[in-house]
Write an enzyme that holds these catalytic residues in place. Structure first.
Site, mmCIF file in Angstrom:
data_model
loop_
_atom_site.group_PDB
_atom_site.id
_atom_site.type_symbol
_atom_site.label_atom_id
_atom_site.label_comp_id
_atom_site.label_asym_id
_atom_site.label_seq_id
_atom_site.Cartn_x
_atom_site.Cartn_y
_atom_site.Cartn_z
ATOM 1 N N ASP A 37 0.812 -1.166 -0.032
ATOM 2 C CA ASP A 37 -0.087 0.046 -0.081
ATOM 3 C C ASP A 37 1.043 1.103 0.055
ATOM 4 O O ASP A 37 2.074 1.367 0.349
ATOM 5 C CB ASP A 37 -0.959 -0.111 1.170
ATOM 6 C CG ASP A 37 -1.520 1.192 1.674
ATOM 7 O OD1 ASP A 37 -2.132 1.743 0.524
ATOM 8 O OD2 ASP A 37 -1.289 1.872 2.607
ATOM 9 N N ASP A 39 -0.166 5.186 0.870
ATOM 10 C CA ASP A 39 -0.343 6.216 1.876
ATOM 11 C C ASP A 39 -0.584 5.198 3.335
ATOM 12 O O ASP A 39 -1.430 4.611 3.592
ATOM 13 C CB ASP A 39 -1.574 6.777 1.867
ATOM 14 C CG ASP A 39 -1.420 7.816 0.497
ATOM 15 O OD1 ASP A 39 -1.062 8.936 0.470
ATOM 16 O OD2 ASP A 39 -1.857 7.298 -0.727
ATOM 17 N N ASP A 216 -2.150 -0.220 5.931
ATOM 18 C CA ASP A 216 -2.525 0.421 7.246
ATOM 19 C C ASP A 216 -4.003 0.620 7.279
ATOM 20 O O ASP A 216 -4.487 0.916 8.375
ATOM 21 C CB ASP A 216 -1.807 1.817 7.109
ATOM 22 C CG ASP A 216 -2.478 2.798 6.254
ATOM 23 O OD1 ASP A 216 -2.460 2.598 5.268
ATOM 24 O OD2 ASP A 216 -2.991 3.609 6.755
HETATM 25 MG MG LIG Z 1 -3.116 3.293 3.139
#
Ligand SMILES: [Mg+2]
Length: 271
Positions: A37, A39, A216
């Site tokens: 991923d 961000d 996240d």
């Molecule tokens: Mg993310």
């Protein structure tokens, strides 16, 4: 004597079975397919999505790891492919954008999104535009296959933003309204980060390798499930419920692990 660390708060945040200070090593290199991923995983989340900055050292680590894995490293993100290219330039990696709705394979090919996606995006964006402009601090992000309403600068408007988003999709079926970090994202329910990884795993140079995925946010859970089912390695960055097998405390800790992996893999290649 009172210790400086509140152990009970720590235990609530990270269940002991899931929290590992040390992630396994990315080895042997020829067995690993790495999916990341962007961000909140490779870069810190900031107030406006355009303002994120990626460290030169992180780019260098990505470049080294990609080389050592024979290019079996892809970014799997909610953002558009071109946006990731801009952040990573001159590095150009395989990227699955907009939660799997767009995908560039290892040969650089991007299949065109279907027409009904464009109609969907135009309609929903039109419905959200006047609301997002009426409140300072809201950012409407119109992507090729989804629409995202960011309220990071106006957290008190969360409930209102949700109601407006729900109203904008009331006459569409097969639509997903996803809650991210200070953002609501609306997209047709035909792909996710998990399906993107499954697609990559059918192609060279990913096929036959063990998938690894780090993310996240709640939108990463689809990918964690798929990778767990394939017997791979799943890493949650930061707090929050997850089906991932491993966890690191934050972006800085994950990026540090990536840099160390690059060092180890790179030194092996040199010997
Ligand atoms: Mg993310």
């Amino acid at each position: 004597m009172k210790l400086g660390i509140d152990v009970s708060a720590f235990a609530q945040k990270f269940s002991p079975a899931q929290y590992y200070m040390n992630l396994p090593s990315l080895a042997p290199a020829e067995t690993v397919a790495l999916f990341l991923d962007f961000d909140g995983t490779l870069v810190e989340i900031v107030e406006h999505p355009d303002l994120v900055a990626i460290d030169e050292s992180t780019k260098e680590a990505l470049s080294i790891v990609s080389g050592c894995l024979s290019s079996a490293l892809a970014i799997v993100t909610g953002r558009e492919i071109e946006v990731i290219d801009k952040f990573l330039a001159p590095l150009k990696l395989p990227v699955a954008g907009i939660h799997g709705l767009m995908r560039r394979d290892a040969d650089g090919r991007i299949p065109q999104p279907p027409e009904k996606l464009a109609h969907f995006v135009d309609t929903v964006a039109e419905r959200l535009k006047s609301f997002s402009q009426s409140e300072a601090g809201l950012v409407l992000e119109i992507k090729a296959s989804s629409v995202a309403l960011h309220y990071r600068a106006r957290p008190e408007l969360e409930r209102l933003c949700l109601e407006v988003c729900e109203a904008a999709i009331v006459d569409f079926s097969d639509v997903e309204l996803k809650r991210g970090k200070m953002v609501f994202e609306i997209k047709p329910d035909i792909a996710n980060k998990g399906t993107a990884i499954l697609d990559y795993m059918k192609e060279a140079p990913f096929t036959g390798r063990t998938p690894w995925f780090a993310g996240d946010d709640v939108t990463d859970e689809d990918a964690f499930k798929v990778v767990n089912e394939l017997g791979g390695v799943t890493i949650k960055v930061g707090p929050g419920d997850t089906v991932a097998k491993y966890r690191v405390a934050n972006t800085a800790e994950f990026v540090k692990w990536l840099a160390e992996s690059a060092d180890k893999l790179g030194s092996k290649e040199r010997t």
